[in-house]
Design a protein around this motif. Sequence first.
Motif, PDB file in Angstrom:
ATOM      1  N   SER A   1       8.158  11.258  -0.886  1.00  0.00           N
ATOM      2  CA  SER A   1       7.960  12.092   0.095  1.00  0.00           C
ATOM      3  C   SER A   1       7.961  11.693   1.299  1.00  0.00           C
ATOM      4  O   SER A   1       8.031  10.566   1.826  1.00  0.00           O
ATOM      5  CB  SER A   1       6.091  12.327  -0.047  1.00  0.00           C
ATOM      6  N   LEU A   2       7.983  12.658   2.507  1.00  0.00           N
ATOM      7  CA  LEU A   2       8.283  12.624   3.713  1.00  0.00           C
ATOM      8  C   LEU A   2       6.906  11.654   4.275  1.00  0.00           C
ATOM      9  O   LEU A   2       7.263  10.846   5.114  1.00  0.00           O
ATOM     10  CB  LEU A   2       8.198  13.858   4.386  1.00  0.00           C
ATOM     11  N   MET A   3       5.848  11.736   3.757  1.00  0.00           N
ATOM     12  CA  MET A   3       4.730  11.232   4.291  1.00  0.00           C
ATOM     13  C   MET A   3       5.036   9.669   4.021  1.00  0.00           C
ATOM     14  O   MET A   3       4.713   8.734   4.840  1.00  0.00           O
ATOM     15  CB  MET A   3       3.590  11.603   3.602  1.00  0.00           C
TER      16      MET A   3
ATOM     17  N   ALA B   1       6.200   4.484   6.403  1.00  0.00           N
ATOM     18  CA  ALA B   1       6.799   3.071   6.294  1.00  0.00           C
ATOM     19  C   ALA B   1       7.501   2.904   7.822  1.00  0.00           C
ATOM     20  O   ALA B   1       7.460   1.627   7.932  1.00  0.00           O
ATOM     21  CB  ALA B   1       7.925   3.396   5.251  1.00  0.00           C
ATOM     22  N   LEU B   2       8.154   3.923   8.202  1.00  0.00           N
ATOM     23  CA  LEU B   2       8.610   3.612   9.660  1.00  0.00           C
ATOM     24  C   LEU B   2       7.698   3.410  10.661  1.00  0.00           C
ATOM     25  O   LEU B   2       8.040   2.473  11.355  1.00  0.00           O
ATOM     26  CB  LEU B   2       9.520   4.967  10.009  1.00  0.00           C
ATOM     27  N   VAL B   3       6.510   4.042  10.827  1.00  0.00           N
ATOM     28  CA  VAL B   3       5.528   3.781  11.675  1.00  0.00           C
ATOM     29  C   VAL B   3       4.950   2.619  11.632  1.00  0.00           C
ATOM     30  O   VAL B   3       4.798   1.740  12.401  1.00  0.00           O
ATOM     31  CB  VAL B   3       4.363   4.845  11.726  1.00  0.00           C
TER      32      VAL B   3
ATOM     33  N   THR C   1       0.783  -1.192  -0.085  1.00  0.00           N
ATOM     34  CA  THR C   1      -0.048   0.175   0.086  1.00  0.00           C
ATOM     35  C   THR C   1       1.032   1.353  -0.114  1.00  0.00           C
ATOM     36  O   THR C   1       0.343   2.345  -0.527  1.00  0.00           O
ATOM     37  CB  THR C   1      -0.921   0.007   1.290  1.00  0.00           C
ATOM     38  N   ILE C   2       2.127   1.190   0.420  1.00  0.00           N
ATOM     39  CA  ILE C   2       2.981   2.218   0.732  1.00  0.00           C
ATOM     40  C   ILE C   2       3.752   2.562  -0.701  1.00  0.00           C
ATOM     41  O   ILE C   2       3.837   3.597  -1.184  1.00  0.00           O
ATOM     42  CB  ILE C   2       3.911   2.228   1.773  1.00  0.00           C
ATOM     43  N   VAL C   3       3.854   1.405  -1.349  1.00  0.00           N
ATOM     44  CA  VAL C   3       4.896   1.739  -2.712  1.00  0.00           C
ATOM     45  C   VAL C   3       4.226   1.471  -4.007  1.00  0.00           C
ATOM     46  O   VAL C   3       4.878   1.458  -5.027  1.00  0.00           O
ATOM     47  CB  VAL C   3       6.065   0.451  -2.496  1.00  0.00           C
ATOM     48  N   SER C   4       2.945   1.388  -3.715  1.00  0.00           N
ATOM     49  CA  SER C   4       2.136   0.936  -4.923  1.00  0.00           C
ATOM     50  C   SER C   4       2.196   1.929  -6.186  1.00  0.00           C
ATOM     51  O   SER C   4       1.980   1.996  -7.303  1.00  0.00           O
ATOM     52  CB  SER C   4       0.666   0.912  -4.582  1.00  0.00           C
ATOM     53  N   ARG C   5       2.707   3.347  -5.631  1.00  0.00           N
ATOM     54  CA  ARG C   5       2.771   4.260  -6.703  1.00  0.00           C
ATOM     55  C   ARG C   5       4.285   4.742  -6.944  1.00  0.00           C
ATOM     56  O   ARG C   5       4.526   5.663  -7.558  1.00  0.00           O
ATOM     57  CB  ARG C   5       1.904   5.752  -6.221  1.00  0.00           C
ATOM     58  N   GLU C   6       5.138   3.950  -6.361  1.00  0.00           N
ATOM     59  CA  GLU C   6       6.510   4.336  -6.605  1.00  0.00           C
ATOM     60  C   GLU C   6       7.108   3.712  -7.794  1.00  0.00           C
ATOM     61  O   GLU C   6       6.932   2.414  -8.203  1.00  0.00           O
ATOM     62  CB  GLU C   6       7.214   3.668  -5.248  1.00  0.00           C
ATOM     63  N   ARG C   7       7.779   4.772  -8.554  1.00  0.00           N
ATOM     64  CA  ARG C   7       8.518   4.361  -9.724  1.00  0.00           C
ATOM     65  C   ARG C   7      10.179   3.981  -9.738  1.00  0.00           C
ATOM     66  O   ARG C   7      10.359   3.573 -10.653  1.00  0.00           O
ATOM     67  CB  ARG C   7       8.241   5.487 -10.797  1.00  0.00           C
ATOM     68  N   SER C   8      10.487   4.747  -8.492  1.00  0.00           N
ATOM     69  CA  SER C   8      11.923   4.458  -8.494  1.00  0.00           C
ATOM     70  C   SER C   8      12.573   3.394  -7.887  1.00  0.00           C
ATOM     71  O   SER C   8      11.831   3.236  -6.617  1.00  0.00           O
ATOM     72  CB  SER C   8      12.694   5.855  -8.027  1.00  0.00           C
ATOM     73  N   LEU C   9      13.281   2.585  -8.148  1.00  0.00           N
ATOM     74  CA  LEU C   9      13.655   1.483  -7.330  1.00  0.00           C
ATOM     75  C   LEU C   9      14.381   1.875  -6.319  1.00  0.00           C
ATOM     76  O   LEU C   9      14.497   1.372  -5.079  1.00  0.00           O
ATOM     77  CB  LEU C   9      14.795   0.525  -8.242  1.00  0.00           C
ATOM     78  N   ARG C  10      15.166   3.019  -6.289  1.00  0.00           N
ATOM     79  CA  ARG C  10      16.019   3.544  -5.118  1.00  0.00           C
ATOM     80  C   ARG C  10      15.005   3.875  -4.134  1.00  0.00           C
ATOM     81  O   ARG C  10      15.432   3.682  -3.007  1.00  0.00           O
ATOM     82  CB  ARG C  10      16.898   4.620  -5.560  1.00  0.00           C
TER      83      ARG C  10
END
Length: 244
Positions: free
Chosen positions: A130-132, A137-139, A29-38
């Motif tokens: 983003s910071l959010m 992810a940490l929480v 749910t957190i990385v579903s929109r992430e395009r960067s592998l880094r």
Amino acid sequence: MTFASILLLGFVLGMRHATDADHVVAVTTIVSRERSLRNAAFIGALWGLGHSITLFLVGGALVLFRLTIPPHVGLGMEMVVAIMLIVLGAMNVTNAMRRIEEAAGGRKSSPDHAHGHEHAHEHRILKGASLMQLGRALVVGIVHGLAGSAALALLVLTTIRKAGSALAYLVIFGVGTIFGMMFLTMAMAVPMAIAANRFAQVGRVERAMARATGLLSILFGGYLAYRIGVVDGLFSMHPQWSPE
């Protein structure tokens, strides 16, 4: 078995621990929109760090003081994870619907403006997570550590007698979990990276994935809540719980 081999086993088990179903659903749910592998790897590392911090603090206390967790408390910690999955899923679905409305409004008002907004959004994502996202992810990792700390402490207590060695095992297990989640989140980001390169309307793909992962998280969280509350008897007088 030597202590070095025990630590190696802890690292391997930590990597495998990252692939537990509830972990995968939450991080998706957190990385579903992430395009960067880094960026995806960084998000995974933060989840693993939060998870490892809780495992070490709670699990370490259980190991050092030979404490036991009452069934109601143990099930309560697992219920927190189930509720968190439902909340994460609802946030994904709500945000996806909001972005759909914004995109529709932008197309009606001005196609050029909508394209510019989409381009700016793409630039922000490619520039960095983003910071959010990072804070979430940490929480989420910290909360997930609550559910797994009792099982890990019980495993350590049955295999390692010395407190110092047991704490070292917890640390290595956590490091393995961090690396395992990094690889997992990078693998999850691959479809979005491919979509960004092949499809012009990548925003639609993002929103579809956000809705799909959100619904999956809600359903899985609801299943866990039912199992914990009804089947395992969290709200009954005689709950049945064993750390897993």
